[in-house]
Design an enzyme around this catalytic site. Structure first.
Site, PDB file in Angstrom:
ATOM      1  N   CYS A 289       0.798  -1.069  -0.063  1.00 50.10           N
ATOM      2  CA  CYS A 289       0.111  -0.241   0.187  1.00 50.10           C
ATOM      3  C   CYS A 289       0.887   1.483  -0.057  1.00 50.10           C
ATOM      4  O   CYS A 289       0.436   2.303  -0.581  1.00 50.10           O
ATOM      5  CB  CYS A 289      -1.019   0.046   1.151  1.00 50.10           C
ATOM      6  SG  CYS A 289      -0.081  -0.055   2.602  1.00 50.10           S
ATOM      7  N   THR A 290       1.876   1.196   0.829  1.00 43.30           N
ATOM      8  CA  THR A 290       2.870   2.310   0.762  1.00 43.30           C
ATOM      9  C   THR A 290       3.424   2.663  -0.505  1.00 43.30           C
ATOM     10  O   THR A 290       3.809   3.785  -0.917  1.00 43.30           O
ATOM     11  CB  THR A 290       3.855   2.081   1.873  1.00 43.30           C
ATOM     12  OG1 THR A 290       3.042   2.023   3.108  1.00 43.30           O
ATOM     13  CG2 THR A 290       4.682   3.397   2.006  1.00 43.30           C
ATOM     14  N   THR A 319      -2.285  -2.630  12.175  1.00 41.70           N
ATOM     15  CA  THR A 319      -2.605  -3.643  11.188  1.00 41.70           C
ATOM     16  C   THR A 319      -2.689  -4.898  12.110  1.00 41.70           C
ATOM     17  O   THR A 319      -2.421  -5.058  13.257  1.00 41.70           O
ATOM     18  CB  THR A 319      -1.826  -3.750  10.238  1.00 41.70           C
ATOM     19  OG1 THR A 319      -0.374  -4.677  10.462  1.00 41.70           O
ATOM     20  CG2 THR A 319      -1.438  -2.694   9.205  1.00 41.70           C
ATOM     21  N   ARG A 334       6.737  -4.911  17.538  1.00 46.83           N
ATOM     22  CA  ARG A 334       5.357  -5.009  17.197  1.00 46.83           C
ATOM     23  C   ARG A 334       4.610  -5.895  18.065  1.00 46.83           C
ATOM     24  O   ARG A 334       3.474  -6.011  17.817  1.00 46.83           O
ATOM     25  CB  ARG A 334       5.533  -5.559  15.748  1.00 46.83           C
ATOM     26  CG  ARG A 334       5.903  -4.928  14.639  1.00 46.83           C
ATOM     27  CD  ARG A 334       5.432  -5.473  13.171  1.00 46.83           C
ATOM     28  NE  ARG A 334       6.057  -4.512  11.983  1.00 46.83           N
ATOM     29  CZ  ARG A 334       5.514  -4.839  10.849  1.00 46.83           C
ATOM     30  NH1 ARG A 334       4.631  -5.338  10.586  1.00 46.83           N
ATOM     31  NH2 ARG A 334       6.168  -4.249   9.991  1.00 46.83           N
ATOM     32  N   GLY A 348       9.418  -1.608   3.645  1.00 47.99           N
ATOM     33  CA  GLY A 348      10.259  -1.894   2.362  1.00 47.99           C
ATOM     34  C   GLY A 348       9.959  -1.312   1.214  1.00 47.99           C
ATOM     35  O   GLY A 348      10.159  -1.508  -0.046  1.00 47.99           O
ATOM     36  N   ASN A 453      -4.819   2.973   3.445  1.00 53.83           N
ATOM     37  CA  ASN A 453      -3.906   1.824   2.993  1.00 53.83           C
ATOM     38  C   ASN A 453      -4.659   0.435   2.982  1.00 53.83           C
ATOM     39  O   ASN A 453      -4.361  -0.665   2.644  1.00 53.83           O
ATOM     40  CB  ASN A 453      -2.968   1.686   4.320  1.00 53.83           C
ATOM     41  CG  ASN A 453      -3.490   1.633   5.456  1.00 53.83           C
ATOM     42  OD1 ASN A 453      -3.929   2.948   6.132  1.00 53.83           O
ATOM     43  ND2 ASN A 453      -3.977   0.635   6.238  1.00 53.83           N
TER      44      ASN A 453
END
Length: 481
Positions: A289-290, A319, A334, A348, A453
């Site tokens: 999405c990014t 998420t 996380r 990434g 996103n």
């Protein structure tokens, strides 16, 4: 008549016009596969108020509000033409007509502007292409909504099945309920019923078979009447060619991944490099999405100003990969509670730019912070340009890109001074330039790019699927290159 009475009378008049537009838009869509747009926003299946709001939103990108009194004549003109499958942007028609000084009538101008969709050049309606969703999580259910929405004409893409692991009791009922109601994106627009006896979800008349399997090798899709289908893998479990090739079972001809691909898998950002997909390519990735959010504006800036180097900082919504409360997680940080913390993590997306823009000779770095919101993120793109410019020039350029360029479905533009993240829930663009936050000084430019996103990314995935299936219809008037 008082000012208040005059304003109300004007509103009722525009409301009446918008109401009369609905059956025309619906008939064009159902009978001819013509999608009516307004500055890249579909008007199909929209309410009276939604149509009026979409017209009013035009002032955010075009600089002035657009009235239904201006667009209705063009819509009527379309009904007189023998149109093939296409998309027609009423906002572009109205803007170009206003700038045209040849004295043509609306009917003459419209016929000329959409000439490529009429006569011998028009695209005839073909047979629908089967689609299978492998996985039915956040992205999978939004893809299902989009596919069902676009099945209104009975042609194009047709969602035939979803593949999931069998859950506990009332599996079909619970999955249908998750499709029907979404805490972020609201109610499904239509009706949904669940048939447990046949393992089928029926959404707006579309019968979707629920197939239970623990791995791809366990499914023969031809048993369910599926043929030559495009399978969309939403699990992210397999990301290289070898793993994704497991999906190429009887009934499946292509696989599209909704995560960054590894190895030699082509990472596609629709609008930027989708033309690199070879007709015989069976395995395709839609990147992240990014990546979809930053590559279109990065390409736009590189084309106009040149980019020497850049850095992207993404402030990303949490998420399902993160924990609700502190608990073990294989990745650093996380494991900490997602709704209670800002969490520094990796992305990434920056390294993926090179795959989507191989001709960009600029080093792009990136990092990310997860924040306690469930949807909509923002990418802060800091660029060193090849030439000096001004803030006004950059904003004027990006506004034009969002209105009339080949990137207009990917890049949106907003000048509202009080816009916040929740305002962009449901946006179908890959990213939205925030004009008020943009900073430019000499050869340094900082762009603030909002993106949903979930829904914006899902819209990009569908565009790729439409492209590889051959049902990505041209838009008129044609975008300005």
């Amino acid at each position: 008549m008082t000012v208040n009475e005059d304003a109300f009378t004007n509103w009722k008049h525009r409301e009446e016009i918008a109401e009369s537009m609905i059956p025309i838009i619906g008939k064009l869509h159902r009978e001819r596969d013509v999608t009516v747009l307004l500055h890249s926003r579909s008007l199909v299946n929209k309410s009276v108020v939604s149509i009026l709001k979409t017209h009013r939103f035009a002032r955010q990108i075009a600089g002035e509000e657009l009235s239904v009194t201006e667009t209705m004549p063009f819509l009527r003109a379309l009904t007189t033409l023998d149109l093939g499958c296409c998309q027609v942007d009423l906002g572009m028609l109205a803007a170009l007509y206003k700038a045209d000084d040849r004295g043509l009538s609306v009917e003459e101008f419209t016929a000329e502007a959409v000439a490529g969709a009429t006569g011998d050049q028009k695209i005839e309606r073909g047979q629908p292409r089967d689609v299978v969703l492998y996985g039915f999580g956040r992205i999978g259910r939004l893809l299902a909504r989009l596919l069902i929405e676009k099945a209104g004409s009975g042609n194009g893409l047709r969602l035939r099945a979803i593949v999931v692991r069998r859950g506990a009791g009332q599996d079909i009922v619970k999955r249908a309920s998750l499709l029907r109601r979404d805490s972020i994106h609201g109610q499904f627009q239509g009706t949904i019923t669940a048939d447990e006896a046949t393992s089928t979800i029926i959404a707006n008349g579309n019968a979707i078979k629920v197939i239970y399997a623990d791995d791809p090798s366990a499914v023969d899709y031809t048993r369910y009447g599926v043929k030559d289908a495009i399978l969309i893998d939403n699990t992210g479990k397999w990301r290289d060619r070898e793993g994704l090739s497991q999906h190429l079972r009887p009934g499946i001809s292509k696989v599209v991944l909704t995560a960054p691909g590894k190895g030699d898998v082509l990472n596609v950002v629709h609008g930027v490099n989708h033309d690199m997909i070879k007709p015989d390519e069976q395995i395709i990735s839609c990147a992240s999405c990014t990546t979809n959010a930053i590559v279109p504006p990065l390409k736009a800036m590189a084309d106009e100003y040149g980019v020497l180097r850049g850095h992207v900082e993404t402030v990303h919504s949490f998420t399902n990969d993160q924990n609700l409360l502190d608990n073990y997680h294989s990745s650093d940080r996380r494991g900490r509670s997602a709704p209670l913390n800002m969490v520094i993590t990796e992305t990434g997306a920056a390294s993926a730019v090179a795959k989507a823009l191989p001709d960009l000779n600029a080093r792009i770095t990136g990092s990310s912070i997860r924040v306690p919101v469930p949807d909509v993120s923002i990418a802060i793109l800091s660029l060193r340009l090849a030439r000096e410019t001004t803030r006004e020039e950059v904003l004027d350029y990006l506004r034009k890109v969002s209105l009339s360029s080949p990137l207009k479905r990917q890049l949106d533009f907003i000048s509202a001074p009080d816009a916040v993240s929740s305002d962009f829930i449901g946006s179908r663009h890959a990213s939205i330039v925030d004009a008020g936050a943009t900073k430019v000084e000499g050869d340094d430019a900082i762009l603030y790019l909002w993106y949903d996103n979930e829904f914006g990314y899902s819209s990009q995935v569908i565009r790729v699927v439409q492209h590889v299936s051959g049902v990505e219809y041209p838009t008129y008037p044609a975008p300005v290159a």
